[in-house]
Every structure is written in C-alpha cells, then in structure tokens.
Enzyme design. Sequence first.
Site, short mmCIF file in Angstrom:
data_model
loop_
_atom_site.label_atom_id
_atom_site.label_comp_id
_atom_site.label_asym_id
_atom_site.label_seq_id
_atom_site.Cartn_x
_atom_site.Cartn_y
_atom_site.Cartn_z
N SER A 45 -125.99 5.10 90.07
CA SER A 45 -126.74 6.30 89.67
C SER A 45 -127.93 6.54 90.57
CB SER A 45 -127.27 6.13 88.25
OG SER A 45 -126.24 5.85 87.36
N HIS A 77 -119.73 9.43 91.84
CA HIS A 77 -120.63 9.30 90.69
C HIS A 77 -120.10 10.12 89.52
CE1 HIS A 77 -124.71 9.92 88.66
NE2 HIS A 77 -124.30 8.70 88.42
N ASN A 127 -129.17 13.17 88.82
CA ASN A 127 -130.24 12.28 88.37
C ASN A 127 -131.58 12.58 89.03
OD1 ASN A 127 -128.90 10.89 86.40
ND2 ASN A 127 -128.08 9.37 87.80
N1 LIG Z 1 -124.44 4.78 81.62
C1 LIG Z 1 -124.33 5.95 82.23
O1 LIG Z 1 -124.45 7.02 81.61
C2 LIG Z 1 -124.01 6.01 83.71
C3 LIG Z 1 -123.62 7.24 84.27
C4 LIG Z 1 -123.27 7.29 85.63
C5 LIG Z 1 -123.33 6.14 86.40
N2 LIG Z 1 -123.71 4.96 85.83
C6 LIG Z 1 -123.73 3.75 86.69
O2 LIG Z 1 -122.54 3.03 86.45
C7 LIG Z 1 -122.78 1.62 86.64
C8 LIG Z 1 -122.38 0.87 85.38
O3 LIG Z 1 -123.15 1.38 84.29
P1 LIG Z 1 -122.66 1.17 82.78
O4 LIG Z 1 -123.45 2.13 81.96
O5 LIG Z 1 -121.18 1.18 82.71
O6 LIG Z 1 -123.20 -0.32 82.51
P2 LIG Z 1 -122.68 -1.38 81.44
O7 LIG Z 1 -123.79 -2.35 81.27
O8 LIG Z 1 -122.11 -0.70 80.24
O9 LIG Z 1 -121.43 -2.10 82.19
C9 LIG Z 1 -121.52 -2.86 83.36
C10 LIG Z 1 -120.39 -3.88 83.32
O10 LIG Z 1 -120.21 -4.48 84.60
C11 LIG Z 1 -119.87 -5.83 84.40
N3 LIG Z 1 -120.11 -6.58 85.63
C12 LIG Z 1 -121.28 -7.06 86.13
N4 LIG Z 1 -121.06 -7.67 87.32
C13 LIG Z 1 -119.73 -7.57 87.58
C14 LIG Z 1 -118.88 -7.97 88.66
N5 LIG Z 1 -119.39 -8.62 89.71
N6 LIG Z 1 -117.56 -7.67 88.59
C15 LIG Z 1 -117.04 -7.00 87.54
N7 LIG Z 1 -117.80 -6.60 86.48
C16 LIG Z 1 -119.12 -6.86 86.52
C17 LIG Z 1 -120.71 -6.26 83.23
O11 LIG Z 1 -120.17 -7.43 82.63
C18 LIG Z 1 -120.63 -5.02 82.33
O12 LIG Z 1 -119.55 -5.10 81.43
C19 LIG Z 1 -124.25 1.49 87.03
O13 LIG Z 1 -124.33 1.49 88.42
C20 LIG Z 1 -124.85 2.76 86.45
O14 LIG Z 1 -126.03 3.15 87.11
C21 LIG Z 1 -124.05 4.85 84.50
#
Ligand SMILES: NC(=O)c1ccc[n+]([C@@H]2O[C@H](COP(=O)([O-])OP(=O)(O)OC[C@H]3O[C@@H](n4cnc5c(N)ncnc54)[C@H](O)[C@@H]3O)[C@@H](O)[C@H]2O)c1
Length: 285
Positions: free
Chosen positions: A119, A140, A190
């Site tokens: 993000s 994204h 963002n």
């Molecule tokens: N939450 C949102 O609304 C949103 C929107 C767009 C982008 N993002 C981006 O997406 C990404 C993930 O966010 P999220 O909200 O899904 O987080 P989240 O915490 O729900 O999930 C992240 C997952 O990644 C796993 N993980 C960590 N290291 C790992 C690895 N080496 N290999 C495989 N899995 C691994 C964790 O165990 C966890 O289950 C971030 O970069 C975030 O900025 C989030």
Amino acid sequence: MKIQKVGVLGSGLMGSGIAEVCARAGYPTVVREVNEELLEKGMERIRGSLDKAVEKGKLEAAKRDEAAARLTGTVDLAAFEDCDLVVEAIVENPDEKRQTFAALDTAVKPEAIFASNTSSLTITQLAMSTKRPDRFVGLHFFNPVPVMKLVEVVRTLATSDDTFQTAFAFAKAIGKEPVAARDNSGFIVNRLLVPYILDAIRAYEEGVGSLEDIDKAMQLGCGYPMGPFALLDFVGLDTTYYIANIMFEEYREKRFAPPPLLKQMVLAGRLGRKSGRGFYDYAKK
Ligand SMILES: NC(=O)c1ccc[n+]([C@@H]2O[C@H](COP(=O)([O-])OP(=O)(O)OC[C@H]3O[C@@H](n4cnc5c(N)ncnc54)[C@H](O)[C@@H]3O)[C@@H](O)[C@H]2O)c1
C-alpha cells in the site's frame, strides 16, 4: 507473456481475496502462508467468501466448485517454481518483503513476473531486492478484493513495457478496472485517502464529534459508503499504522504522521474487525 499459473504470497485479508479472484477467473492459483495453521485459516476464508458469493446469487455453485478446485495451499516457496506471475500480499514491512522477494527470486523461474500489493512502499525498493527489476510491477488491489473493481498497476523506471502491459491485461482478465500509477509511496488512492483517515482520528482526539457521529457525517454529508472509523476497522489498524509510518518517512509531511491514538490502539491489540475490536466492538455487534 501469457499468464497461465498464479502464485499468491500471504493469505490474510488481501492475499485470500486476490487468490479467490484469480481462481474465479480461471487461473490455477497457489497460495503460500508461513505455517499450516495460518494457511488453513486463509483457505477457510476463501471458501467462506466463495460460499457467500453463491448465497448472494453472484456465483453459480458449479463455478464455486471449479474455482475451489483451482486453488492449492502451501507453506513451501518451491511450489511457486512454475508460476508465471507471483503476487505478494504479506505484512507491510519493507525488510520482510525484501527478504521474501530475494528468496522468491531463486525459487521461481526467471521469466516469471513479480508483483507487490504493497500500500505504501515503493515498488522500486522491492524490485531491487531481486535480479528481475524489469519483470516487477505493483498490483495494488482494494479490500474486499472480490468486490472492489480497482487495481492500481504501478511501473517503476526499470519495469519493461511488456511486463507493464502483461500486468495491466491480467488485471482486466480477472475482471478488474486497472489504472496506471507512478511509483510514488501510496500511488493514487492512498496518497489521498491516508491523510483523510488519519485526520479523522485527529478530529476525534480533539473532540470534534463522537465516532458514530463522525462516521455518520461523512457517510451522509459526502455520500461515502462508510465513515472513516468503520473504514479503519475494515482495513486493519495495524496495516494503517504501518502504512502511515512508511508514508511519513517518505514525505516527511505531518498529514501522513500516525496520530498517538492509532499507535495506542495497535499496541492494545485493537486491530479492527480482524481482531474483533477496533474503534468499534464487533463482539457486541
Ligand atoms: N488491508 C487492506 O485494506 C489493504 C489494501 C490494499 C493493500 N494492502 C496491502 O496488502 C498487504 C497485506 O495486507 P493484509 O491486510 O492482507 O494483511 P494481513 O495481516 O491480513 O495478512 C498478511 C498475511 O501475510 C502472511 N505472511 C507474512 N509473511 C509471509 C511470508 N513470508 N510468506 C507468506 N505469507 C506471509 C501473514 O501470516 C498474514 O496472514 C500489505 O502490504 C498491505 O499494505 C492492504
């Protein structure tokens, strides 16, 4: 380049949604988590979301079963070896992401394209942890991925035209509306949204209104589908906190600085819907 098989790293909020839309669009999709327990949780989330789509009449039961059959889970990076595209959606931490991409680089065939769903980090800093910065883009997505149409497709100075076009076409092929964004922290959405939700927390800290009234005001006054606190709980307070820190580090502008209340809530484990409590209490609801 033709994308035939997709790998998704992480099966949290975003990874599970990305894997679901890829499988629904017909791509054999491998999902990787750090351990079996989290993997099962992620796969369960995908199955639940597919069932919900059927219940709502948005997906035929037979299509759900076909999508489910295209999905496989793993804890082993080697399972990505023959993927044509790997989309990373792990925790918003630059070191974690860079280490993971460096490991991926040796595990996955050299012609495959890597994409990050970050993000707030720049795609350039992630791409440079691999030997394939020309085959590296930002893809994204928005939460909830099966519902939200937009995908920002981000190219760096090093991204090749072919990679960018392939990624853009892939976003369309999975039913999304892509837009092209430059590789600036926060891309388009963002860059504009984060200062707004952080300012909502500051307004609340200053006593401008109650949580409910601020949310109601922004919904009814601006026509937003949800107010800033409902949105924060939805996105995850921890993820928002990481994003704000990264954007503040990048721009050094106060509007990106995380307010103290956000930090306190993260430290207290109030991460939003995913932990059962954020600004609102979901156990009560
Ligand atoms: N939450 C949102 O609304 C949103 C929107 C767009 C982008 N993002 C981006 O997406 C990404 C993930 O966010 P999220 O909200 O899904 O987080 P989240 O915490 O729900 O999930 C992240 C997952 O990644 C796993 N993980 C960590 N290291 C790992 C690895 N080496 N290999 C495989 N899995 C691994 C964790 O165990 C966890 O289950 C971030 O970069 C975030 O900025 C989030």
